[in-house]
Design a protein around this motif. Structure first.
Motif, PDB file in Angstrom:
ATOM      1  N   VAL A 383       0.822  -1.202   0.000  1.00 37.43           N
ATOM      2  CA  VAL A 383       0.000   0.000   0.000  1.00 37.43           C
ATOM      3  C   VAL A 383       0.860   1.257   0.000  1.00 37.43           C
ATOM      4  CG1 VAL A 383      -1.710   1.328   1.291  1.00 37.43           C
ATOM      5  CG2 VAL A 383      -1.927  -1.152   1.113  1.00 37.43           C
ATOM      6  N   THR A 384       1.830   1.327   0.893  1.00 37.08           N
ATOM      7  CA  THR A 384       2.650   2.539   0.975  1.00 37.08           C
ATOM      8  C   THR A 384       3.514   2.709  -0.263  1.00 37.08           C
ATOM      9  OG1 THR A 384       4.274   1.265   2.257  1.00 37.08           O
ATOM     10  CG2 THR A 384       2.704   2.619   3.487  1.00 37.08           C
ATOM     11  N   ASP A 385       4.049   1.601  -0.804  1.00 33.53           N
ATOM     12  CA  ASP A 385       4.834   1.706  -2.038  1.00 33.53           C
ATOM     13  C   ASP A 385       3.954   2.164  -3.192  1.00 33.53           C
ATOM     14  OD1 ASP A 385       7.088   0.916  -0.740  1.00 33.53           O
ATOM     15  OD2 ASP A 385       6.979  -1.185  -1.369  1.00 33.53           O
ATOM     16  N   LEU A 386       2.727   1.668  -3.229  1.00 34.54           N
ATOM     17  CA  LEU A 386       1.804   2.066  -4.292  1.00 34.54           C
ATOM     18  C   LEU A 386       1.452   3.546  -4.168  1.00 34.54           C
ATOM     19  CD1 LEU A 386       0.010   1.258  -6.688  1.00 34.54           C
ATOM     20  CD2 LEU A 386      -1.773   0.634  -5.028  1.00 34.54           C
ATOM     21  N   LEU A 390       2.300   6.307  -7.013  1.00 31.09           N
ATOM     22  CA  LEU A 390       1.180   7.027  -7.614  1.00 31.09           C
ATOM     23  C   LEU A 390       1.339   8.531  -7.421  1.00 31.09           C
ATOM     24  CD1 LEU A 390      -1.572   7.045  -9.001  1.00 31.09           C
ATOM     25  CD2 LEU A 390      -2.633   6.714  -6.753  1.00 31.09           C
ATOM     26  N   ASN A 391       1.737   8.951  -6.230  1.00 29.34           N
ATOM     27  CA  ASN A 391       1.916  10.382  -5.967  1.00 29.34           C
ATOM     28  C   ASN A 391       3.014  10.963  -6.846  1.00 29.34           C
ATOM     29  OD1 ASN A 391       1.519  12.806  -3.917  1.00 29.34           O
ATOM     30  ND2 ASN A 391       3.719  12.502  -4.150  1.00 29.34           N
ATOM     31  N   ASN A 392       4.136  10.277  -6.949  1.00 24.63           N
ATOM     32  CA  ASN A 392       5.244  10.791  -7.737  1.00 24.63           C
ATOM     33  C   ASN A 392       4.901  10.844  -9.229  1.00 24.63           C
ATOM     34  OD1 ASN A 392       6.692  11.004  -5.398  1.00 24.63           O
ATOM     35  ND2 ASN A 392       7.857   9.107  -5.687  1.00 24.63           N
ATOM     36  N   LEU A 393       4.134   9.869  -9.700  1.00 26.58           N
ATOM     37  CA  LEU A 393       3.706   9.881 -11.096  1.00 26.58           C
ATOM     38  C   LEU A 393       2.785  11.066 -11.364  1.00 26.58           C
ATOM     39  CD1 LEU A 393       3.518   8.601 -13.898  1.00 26.58           C
ATOM     40  CD2 LEU A 393       1.645   7.172 -13.021  1.00 26.58           C
ATOM     41  N   LEU A 394       1.826  11.282 -10.485  1.00 23.25           N
ATOM     42  CA  LEU A 394       0.896  12.403 -10.658  1.00 23.25           C
ATOM     43  C   LEU A 394       1.631  13.735 -10.602  1.00 23.25           C
ATOM     44  CD1 LEU A 394      -2.092  11.167  -8.450  1.00 23.25           C
ATOM     45  CD2 LEU A 394      -2.022  11.346 -10.949  1.00 23.25           C
ATOM     46  N   THR A 395       2.572  13.857  -9.684  1.00 18.78           N
ATOM     47  CA  THR A 395       3.331  15.101  -9.566  1.00 18.78           C
ATOM     48  C   THR A 395       4.111  15.386 -10.844  1.00 18.78           C
ATOM     49  OG1 THR A 395       3.535  14.775  -7.185  1.00 18.78           O
ATOM     50  CG2 THR A 395       5.063  16.316  -8.213  1.00 18.78           C
ATOM     51  N   GLY A 538      -6.767  15.231   3.094  1.00 22.15           N
ATOM     52  CA  GLY A 538      -5.649  16.164   3.149  1.00 22.15           C
ATOM     53  C   GLY A 538      -5.227  16.607   1.769  1.00 22.15           C
ATOM     54  N   GLN A 539      -4.676  17.828   1.691  1.00 23.14           N
ATOM     55  CA  GLN A 539      -4.294  18.396   0.399  1.00 23.14           C
ATOM     56  C   GLN A 539      -2.776  18.523   0.254  1.00 23.14           C
ATOM     57  OE1 GLN A 539      -6.664  19.072  -1.971  1.00 23.14           O
ATOM     58  NE2 GLN A 539      -8.059  18.140  -0.480  1.00 23.14           N
ATOM     59  N   GLU A 540      -2.016  17.904   1.188  1.00 23.26           N
ATOM     60  CA  GLU A 540      -0.556  18.044   1.131  1.00 23.26           C
ATOM     61  C   GLU A 540       0.062  17.283  -0.046  1.00 23.26           C
ATOM     62  OE1 GLU A 540      -2.233  17.167   3.754  1.00 23.26           O
ATOM     63  OE2 GLU A 540      -1.794  18.547   5.404  1.00 23.26           O
ATOM     64  N   THR A 541      -0.623  16.246  -0.496  1.00 22.94           N
ATOM     65  CA  THR A 541      -0.077  15.432  -1.582  1.00 22.94           C
ATOM     66  C   THR A 541      -1.053  15.403  -2.755  1.00 22.94           C
ATOM     67  OG1 THR A 541      -1.080  13.415  -0.717  1.00 22.94           O
ATOM     68  CG2 THR A 541       1.120  13.939   0.068  1.00 22.94           C
ATOM     69  N   ALA A 542      -0.538  15.000  -3.905  1.00 25.75           N
ATOM     70  CA  ALA A 542      -1.396  14.845  -5.078  1.00 25.75           C
ATOM     71  C   ALA A 542      -2.442  13.772  -4.830  1.00 25.75           C
ATOM     72  CB  ALA A 542      -0.545  14.497  -6.302  1.00 25.75           C
TER      73      ALA A 542
END
Length: 604
Positions: A383-386, A390-395, A538-542
């Motif tokens: 879960v955390t790796d996913l 996902l966040n880095n791809l969206l960013t 939360g809005q801190e991450t994508a």
């Protein structure tokens, strides 16, 4: 031969120096005289404040025209005495017999301001007093500035502000306010039968009247030898329950009636407390006063506050039973992570001493069950790796490709935890403003409190902790620099909240019997069965932005429409059914722990 002219170099410097000296002397004269005027103003403000506070203490809750000649003389004497205390003003001591120097008037509220009323003849009941102090002093450089005297006139308005000490408690099911909660708590959690103990200690006359017995905080501070009420409330050093009980015995033994005779009711309670001092399980635990008592800000706010012996014993019983009632246990969740659960069957109740002007409001509260659990999810789970990927791809897709600076979550750094908190039967109470307690005559004192009860409140937070990396490049065609860690972030990805209970505060009135009756009033309210839900992302991450976008339509179209249906249909039917079975949920009791007191306060 040409005749040589005298050398005049430097002559202008002399002229400029003379002119500047004149300017500087005049400026210095103005500065000195203005400084003197500021000092006079400060002194006059101090006089006006002091006299207004002293006179406010003598106000009566009746029309000005109803003041007797003795009461008029008392106020005039208080005025003169207060003015004469000031002997160090720059302009000299003020003369209370000269209205031009210092004067006072009754005032009433006029919208946001104050209106003067005729002294001794008005039919209005005064809300406060207004004092104006005036003085002057000779100008130090009057010949230069053209001002012979420096004058200052400063006003002050003072009124009496009420303060009340109170407590609140709720039973999840079937609370009988006529029963003695202290007796039950001591017997259940500490093993002390207070009924039997009080009968043997006090005698066949009956149980000591715990509800009406109160201990002034100023007396408690003196008995504990801590110096002041403020020191008692702020000391970081824990105090044993035995020390507090001993101090309470000292204060109660010293209480006197208005005629100077010993207060037998207080002495009776002191005898009971001496018996409790013999129980090690009760007296050994330690507490910090700030943890068990909420007091309005300001040292003076607690000087006249009194807390009931019953409330103190209620807290002591919970503290003594804390080790048996509070459980902290590690829990292993195979394949998920590790958790730490903390359960308290009884949370320490906090009585409060409050004033209507408190900002923020001083709140009394308590709870029957408080549970929390923190589940640390494994940092290397799928879960955390996913989530990281996902966040880095969206960013990257949302602007990273064309930028000269890029940030991402460091792979493998993310740790997720689930924080679950639950409370049951948790009420809060605060003075209602406006419409709350007023400074009135002793025979007609009452107070209104805003009370809110939560039968059950649950919050679930999905928290993420991770490291943020950054890399840069000179232009969009230049090669990237190496990733460097810049910060560690703790954020909530998702928060779910549900509350069952009052949807808003409910006013509860406490009516005090006229003196000499010392009975402290209590009142009860039923808790509404109203459900409310809250979901935030939360809005801190994508990822948080995506989650929020997905949640909004779900909440708007599916969840939120169901809540009013439950509140208007199912839950009232449940209450009706329980009522037919003789079951009441969330009956809340508010109790005064002392009579209202009025304290002087500057308001203008």
């Amino acid at each position: 031969m040409r005749r040589r002219r005298p050398d005049q170099r430097g002559a202008s410097a002399v002229v400029v120096a003379v002119l500047m000296a004149g300017v500087l002397v005049v400026s210095a004269a103005f500065a000195v005289d203005l400084g003197q005027q500021r000092v006079v103003r400060r002194d006059m403000q101090a006089v006006a404040d002091l006299v207004a506070l002293d006179l406010a203490r003598t106000l009566q809750a009746k029309p000005v025209s109803a003041y007797s000649s003795a009461e008029q003389a008392q106020m005039d004497q208080a005025f003169a005495k207060s003015v004469r205390r000031n002997t160090s003003a720059l302009g000299g001591a003020l003369d209370p017999t000269k209205p031009g120097e210092v004067d006072w008037q009754f005032v009433v509220r006029d919208g946001a301001g104050w209106k003067k009323i005729d002294k001794w003849t008005s039919a209005a009941v005064p809300d406060g007093v207004r004092v104006v102090a005036h003085s002057d002093t000779a100008a130090a450089f009057g010949g230069i500035t053209g001002t012979a005297r420096m004058e200052a006139s400063r006003p002050a308005v003072a009124t009496m502000e009420p303060q009340l000490c109170f407590s609140v408690g709720t039973n999840l099911v079937d609370l009988d306010t006529s029963s003695n909660v202290v007796v039950q708590a001591l017997k259940k959690f500490v093993g002390i039968d207070l009924v039997t103990l009080s009968l043997s200690a006090v005698g066949p006359s009956g149980i000591a009247d715990l509800k009406s017995a109160t201990v002034p905080l100023v007396g408690l501070a003196a008995a504990l030898n801590v110096g002041s009420v403020n020191a008692l409330l702020t000391t970081p050093t824990p105090i044993s329950v035995g020390q507090l009980l001993t101090a309470m015995v000292t204060v109660l033994d010293g209480q006197r009636n208005e005629d100077g005779s010993k207060d037998l009711a207080a002495a009776n309670v002191a005898v009971l407390l001496r018996e409790l001092l013999k129980v090690d399980k009760l007296t050994t635990p330690t507490v910090k006063v700030a943890d068990i008592l909420a007091v309005a800000p300001g040292t003076a706010s607690a000087l006249d506050a009194s807390i009931s012996v019953a409330d103190f014993l209620n807290v002591f019983a919970y503290v003594a039973g804390k080790n048996a009632l509070g459980v902290t246990a590690p829990i292993s969740l195979p394949g998920i992570g590790n958790a730490v659960a903390d359960v308290k069957v009884i949370e320490i109740p906090r009585p409060a001493c409050a004033r209507p002007s408190d900002n923020p409001k001083t709140v009394a509260t308590s709870a029957q069950v408080q549970a929390s659990a923190v589940v640390d999810l494994a940092a290397t789970t799928l879960v955390t790796d996913l989530l990281t990927g996902l966040n880095n791809l969206l960013t990257s897709l949302l602007g990273g490709l064309l930028s000269t600076r890029e940030e991402r979550i460091k792979p493998g750094s993310m740790a997720a935890s689930l924080v679950v908190k639950a409370n049951s039967a948790q009420p809060t109470a605060s003075l209602k403003v406006p419409g709350g307690i007023r400074c009135t005559d002793a025979a007609n004192q009452s107070a209104t409190l805003d009370v809110t009860t939560s039968l059950a409140n649950v919050t679930v937070d999905l928290r993420l902790q991770y490291q943020v990396e950054r890399r840069t490049r000179a232009t969009i065609l230049s090669p990237w620099s190496a990733w460097t860690t810049i910060t560690t972030v703790n954020s909530n990805l998702l928060t779910l909240g549900a509350n069952l209970g009052d949807s808003g505060s409910v006013p509860v009135e406490l009516v005090f019997p006229p003196p000499p009756d010392k009975t402290l009033p209590s009142a009860t309210k039923s808790t509404a069965l109203s459900l409310s839900l809250a979901v935030t992302a939360g809005q801190e991450t994508a990822i948080g932005g995506i989650v929020g976008s997905l949640l909004n339509p779900v909440m708007s179209h599916l969840v939120n429409p169901l809540v009013p249906l439950l509140n208007s249909g199912l839950l009232p039917a449940v209450r009706t059914l329980l009522g037919a079975l003789g079951v009441e949920l969330g009956r809340t009791t508010v109790m005064a722990t002392g009579r209202p007191v009025c304290l002087p306060r500057l308001v203008g």
